[in-house]
Write a protein that holds these residues in place. Structure first.
Motif, PDB file in Angstrom:
ATOM      1  N   LYS A  80       0.874  -1.093   0.196  1.00 17.14           N
ATOM      2  CA  LYS A  80       0.009  -0.153  -0.268  1.00 17.14           C
ATOM      3  C   LYS A  80       0.897   1.201  -0.097  1.00 17.14           C
ATOM      4  O   LYS A  80       2.025   1.160   0.268  1.00 17.14           O
ATOM      5  CB  LYS A  80      -1.048   0.123   1.393  1.00 17.14           C
ATOM      6  N   GLY A  81       0.138   2.437  -0.116  1.00 13.74           N
ATOM      7  CA  GLY A  81       0.921   3.497  -0.209  1.00 13.74           C
ATOM      8  C   GLY A  81       2.110   3.911  -0.996  1.00 13.74           C
ATOM      9  O   GLY A  81       1.886   3.594  -2.228  1.00 13.74           O
ATOM     10  N   ALA A  82       3.362   4.116  -0.754  1.00 12.82           N
ATOM     11  CA  ALA A  82       4.430   4.411  -1.621  1.00 12.82           C
ATOM     12  C   ALA A  82       5.008   3.411  -2.098  1.00 12.82           C
ATOM     13  O   ALA A  82       5.459   3.354  -3.248  1.00 12.82           O
ATOM     14  CB  ALA A  82       5.551   5.043  -0.497  1.00 12.82           C
ATOM     15  N   LEU A  83       4.926   2.010  -1.492  1.00 15.74           N
ATOM     16  CA  LEU A  83       5.444   0.929  -2.117  1.00 15.74           C
ATOM     17  C   LEU A  83       4.361   0.698  -3.345  1.00 15.74           C
ATOM     18  O   LEU A  83       4.881  -0.170  -4.258  1.00 15.74           O
ATOM     19  CB  LEU A  83       5.323  -0.263  -0.965  1.00 15.74           C
ATOM     20  N   ARG A  84       3.079   0.658  -3.224  1.00 20.16           N
ATOM     21  CA  ARG A  84       2.256   0.431  -4.113  1.00 20.16           C
ATOM     22  C   ARG A  84       2.540   1.579  -5.604  1.00 20.16           C
ATOM     23  O   ARG A  84       2.633   0.934  -6.537  1.00 20.16           O
ATOM     24  CB  ARG A  84       0.451   0.502  -3.917  1.00 20.16           C
ATOM     25  N   GLN A  85       2.794   2.800  -5.171  1.00 18.04           N
ATOM     26  CA  GLN A  85       3.063   3.801  -6.114  1.00 18.04           C
ATOM     27  C   GLN A  85       4.553   3.218  -6.765  1.00 18.04           C
ATOM     28  O   GLN A  85       4.727   3.162  -7.902  1.00 18.04           O
ATOM     29  CB  GLN A  85       3.258   4.948  -5.687  1.00 18.04           C
ATOM     30  N   LEU A  86       5.523   2.705  -6.186  1.00 17.65           N
ATOM     31  CA  LEU A  86       6.773   2.206  -6.696  1.00 17.65           C
ATOM     32  C   LEU A  86       6.492   1.134  -7.536  1.00 17.65           C
ATOM     33  O   LEU A  86       7.040   0.785  -8.557  1.00 17.65           O
ATOM     34  CB  LEU A  86       7.640   1.896  -5.428  1.00 17.65           C
TER      35      LEU A  86
END
Length: 226
Positions: A80-86
């Motif tokens: 989720k969050g930044a990891l999902r964007q990465l």
């Protein structure tokens, strides 16, 4: 009055990116099983030879990339969050790589006949007489890569606005100030005002505004019935 616990706000599920990734993986896998190039050759000693090269042979990474997209579907739900964007950025890069061979074949870039002869593992004395390209599977791979690219872009952008709003809501300072403003607005509207929730009333009290105090915004006491 008992202070209620704020209700948990469910997060939106990335349904659209997941569907796009599934379609992209299926498209790449189907394209890898289809014939991309048909090469005709002859060595002068035996009968002329015809070899069909599918997408998996023409671009060896096509099938592995399809499997990577399948794994990315599980990863979307795991992070989720930044990891999902990465993850979205990684998927976009994979999509760009997957589109290159199909695009090159479609526009006729590169030495198709020479490459076809090498991939067909022809004898040294064999000469490639012609190489026929099949555009449908190449275009299919481009479409699949485009779907994966869109999914990646959606994942990089997903959740940013809701995260900002959620952070503002969870901040006690903003929440109490908003509750105080709602109580003040209710006093202005009088009987026509909609009732406020217990959460808002408690936050207004924390902000120093008493919802039960019948005063106007200018500080003058209102009319009370004895």
């Amino acid at each position: 009055m008992t202070e209620p616990t704020p209700a948990a706000r469910p997060q939106a599920k990335p349904v659209v990116p997941v569907v796009l990734l599934a379609l992209a993986a299926a498209g790449l896998w189907a394209s890898s099983r289809m014939t991309w190039v048909t090469v005709h050759s002859a060595d002068g000693l035996t009968e002329p030879r015809t070899d069909d090269l599918n997408g998996g042979v023409w671009f060896g990474a096509l099938t592995p990339l399809a499997l990577v997209l399948v794994a990315a579907i599980a990863a979307v739900f795991a992070v989720k969050g930044a990891l999902r964007q990465l993850l979205g950025v990684v998927i976009a890069v994979i999509a760009a790589v997957a589109a290159v061979p199909g695009f090159a074949l479609t526009v006729g870039a590169g030495r198709t006949a020479e490459r076809a002869g090498t991939l067909a593992e022809l004898p040294v004395r064999a000469v490639v007489s012609s190489a026929e390209t099949h555009l449908a599977p190449a275009i299919l791979s481009i479409v699949a890569a485009t779907l994966a690219l869109i999914a990646g872009v959606l994942l990089t952008r997903r959740g940013a606005p809701s995260t900002e709003l959620s952070g503002k809501y969870d901040n006690p300072v903003f929440r109490r100030a908003d509750a105080s403003a709602q109580v003040t607005e209710q006093r202005k509207d009088g009987d026509a005002a909609a009732p406020l929730s217990d959460r808002v009333l408690w936050d207004a009290l924390d902000a120093g505004t008493d919802p039960t105090d019948d005063e106007h915004d200018n500080g003058e006491p209102g009319n009370r019935t004895p």
